[in-house]
Design an enzyme around this catalytic site. Structure first.
Site, short mmCIF file in Angstrom:
data_model
loop_
_atom_site.label_atom_id
_atom_site.label_comp_id
_atom_site.label_asym_id
_atom_site.label_seq_id
_atom_site.Cartn_x
_atom_site.Cartn_y
_atom_site.Cartn_z
N ASN A 78 2.07 -4.97 -3.26
CA ASN A 78 0.69 -5.36 -2.92
C ASN A 78 -0.16 -4.13 -2.59
OD1 ASN A 78 -1.16 -7.61 -2.23
ND2 ASN A 78 -1.02 -6.85 -0.12
N GLU A 91 -5.93 -10.91 -0.96
CA GLU A 91 -6.69 -10.71 0.29
C GLU A 91 -8.19 -10.68 0.01
OE1 GLU A 91 -5.28 -7.32 2.55
OE2 GLU A 91 -3.22 -7.66 1.94
N GLU A 127 0.80 -1.23 0.00
CA GLU A 127 0.00 0.00 0.00
C GLU A 127 0.84 1.28 0.00
OE1 GLU A 127 -2.79 -0.42 3.25
OE2 GLU A 127 -3.69 -2.20 2.36
N HIS A 136 -10.34 -6.70 -1.79
CA HIS A 136 -11.35 -6.43 -0.77
C HIS A 136 -12.54 -5.80 -1.49
CE1 HIS A 136 -8.79 -7.46 2.57
NE2 HIS A 136 -7.84 -6.68 2.12
N ASP A 172 -11.98 -10.71 -0.01
CA ASP A 172 -13.20 -10.89 0.78
C ASP A 172 -14.28 -10.03 0.13
OD1 ASP A 172 -12.33 -8.39 1.79
OD2 ASP A 172 -12.04 -9.13 3.83
C1 XIL Z 1 -5.69 -5.86 8.54
C2 XIL Z 1 -6.00 -6.97 9.53
O1 XIL Z 1 -6.95 -7.84 8.96
C3 XIL Z 1 -6.55 -6.36 10.81
O2 XIL Z 1 -6.70 -7.38 11.80
C4 XIL Z 1 -5.62 -5.28 11.33
O3 XIL Z 1 -6.20 -4.65 12.42
C5 XIL Z 1 -5.30 -4.27 10.25
O4 XIL Z 1 -4.81 -4.93 9.11
N1 XIL Z 1 -4.85 -4.62 3.71
C6 XIL Z 1 -3.76 -5.35 4.16
C7 XIL Z 1 -3.86 -6.11 5.43
O5 XIL Z 1 -2.74 -5.45 3.46
O6 XIL Z 1 -2.62 -6.16 6.10
C8 XIL Z 1 -4.93 -5.53 6.33
O7 XIL Z 1 -5.07 -6.42 7.43
C9 XIL Z 1 -6.22 -5.37 5.57
C10 XIL Z 1 -6.05 -4.42 4.44
#
Ligand code: XIL
Length: 306
Positions: free
Chosen positions: A156, A221, A112, A192, A223
């Site tokens: 990422n 990631e 990020e 996401h 969801d």
């Molecule tokens: C999130 C975790 O799921 C949480 O438990 C934590 O509080 C914050 O981080 N993008 C990412 C992940 O790359 O590392 C993040 O994970 C979600 C968004």
């Protein structure tokens, strides 16, 4: 990690459903990097052991993230020159990647780093940008490669699945790194998503241009969240979710360069969504009682047909 330690149903689901594991938090810098040259590998070692016991591989997430600067470092940032910080960072990256050489096969080297908005550049407020300057990313890849020459090294990010200002900025960043001979192998698209998401030509065009650079990519990631406001998900919401997951996997299965498909958790019993977006949830493939949801069957079917 608490779930892995404390919930046998969770352990069983991980063992049964996954061939690759990612630590949700314990591998981030704030968790691993406990002092200038002090590292805490306890949790990651346990995860690696679990993966080994179950024939799974591990993704590394993440060597650097602006939201995960260790507190001791934030509190003492003025005690270090930028040269000293660079050396500490190199030692950190080297120690972590070397320890899991041959075990963690893919690393999110940087997470990020690109801003949101209409004209995104690198996040200027990031600790490492402030301390080391705008070219802080390239050395990370060199250090990681030196520590494990066989690891696949990724950039990422989120909301970069479609063509747009952010994915354009990421494209330019990785193109520039490649042009300078930096060992970057792939781009992680977090995935996401919100219910209602469907695969469109723009997503295909976006991953095709990455592949055309010679890069691989992964969904890292996934969801698919839905509004709940306390109520259980409706049948139609679950069907829409199955469509979104099925589409996302289809992108991976039908376009060149996809090297992995990872969901951000396995069960709605443990998900970051309700904490991150209050009123939203039910974003994963197993429900709160570890029962497979329609999205689970959509994924299984797409994999079986592949
Ligand atoms: C999130 C975790 O799921 C949480 O438990 C934590 O509080 C914050 O981080 N993008 C990412 C992940 O790359 O590392 C993040 O994970 C979600 C968004």
């Amino acid at each position: 990690m608490a779930a892995l330690d404390g919930d046998p149903r969770y352990r069983a689901a991980l063992a049964r459903e996954c061939n690759l594991l990612v630590a949700e938090n314990v591998q981030k810098p704030h968790a691993l990097w406990r002092g200038p040259t002090t590292y805490d590998f306890t949790h990651t070692d346990r995860l690696a052991q679990f993966a080994h016991d179950h024939g799974q591989t591990l993704r590394g997430h993440t060597l650097l993230w602006h939201q995960s600067v260790p507190r001791w470092l934030q509190e003492h940032e003025n005690d270090y020159s930028s040269e000293a910080l660079r050396e500490l960072l190199q030692a950190y990256v080297t120690a972590v990647v070397r320890r899991y050489r041959g075990v963690i096969t893919v690393w999110d080297v940087i997470n990020e780093a690109v801003e949101d908005g209409e004209t995104p550049g690198l996040r200027p407020e990031s600790f490492w940008y402030r301390k080391l300057g705008p070219d802080y990313i390239a050395p990370l890849f060199h250090w990681a490669q030196a520590a494990d020459p066989s690891a696949r090294l990724y950039y990422n990010d989120y909301e970069a699945e479609a063509i747009g200002p952010k994915s354009d900025a990421i494209y330019r960043l990785v193109q520039d790194l490649l042009a300078r001979g930096v060992p970057i192998h792939g781009v992680g698209l977090q995935g996401h998503l919100e219910n209602g998401w469907r695969l469109e030509e723009t997503h295909r065009a976006n991953v095709r241009r990455l592949a055309a650079l010679g890069l691989e990519w992964q969904i890292t990631e996934a969801d698919v969240r839905m509004p709940l406001n306390g109520a259980p998900p409706t049948e139609s919401a679950l069907a829409a979710q199955a469509d979104a997951y099925g589409d996302l996997l289809e992108l991976c299965l039908t376009e060149p360069g996809c090297q992995g498909f990872v969901t951000w958790g396995v069960t709605d019993a443990y998900s970051w969504i309700p904490g991150f977006r209050p009123g939203w949830g039910a974003s994963l493939l197993l429900d709160e009682d570890f029962r497979p949801k329609p999205a689970y069957f959509a994924i299984a079917e797409a994999l079986n047909n592949d």
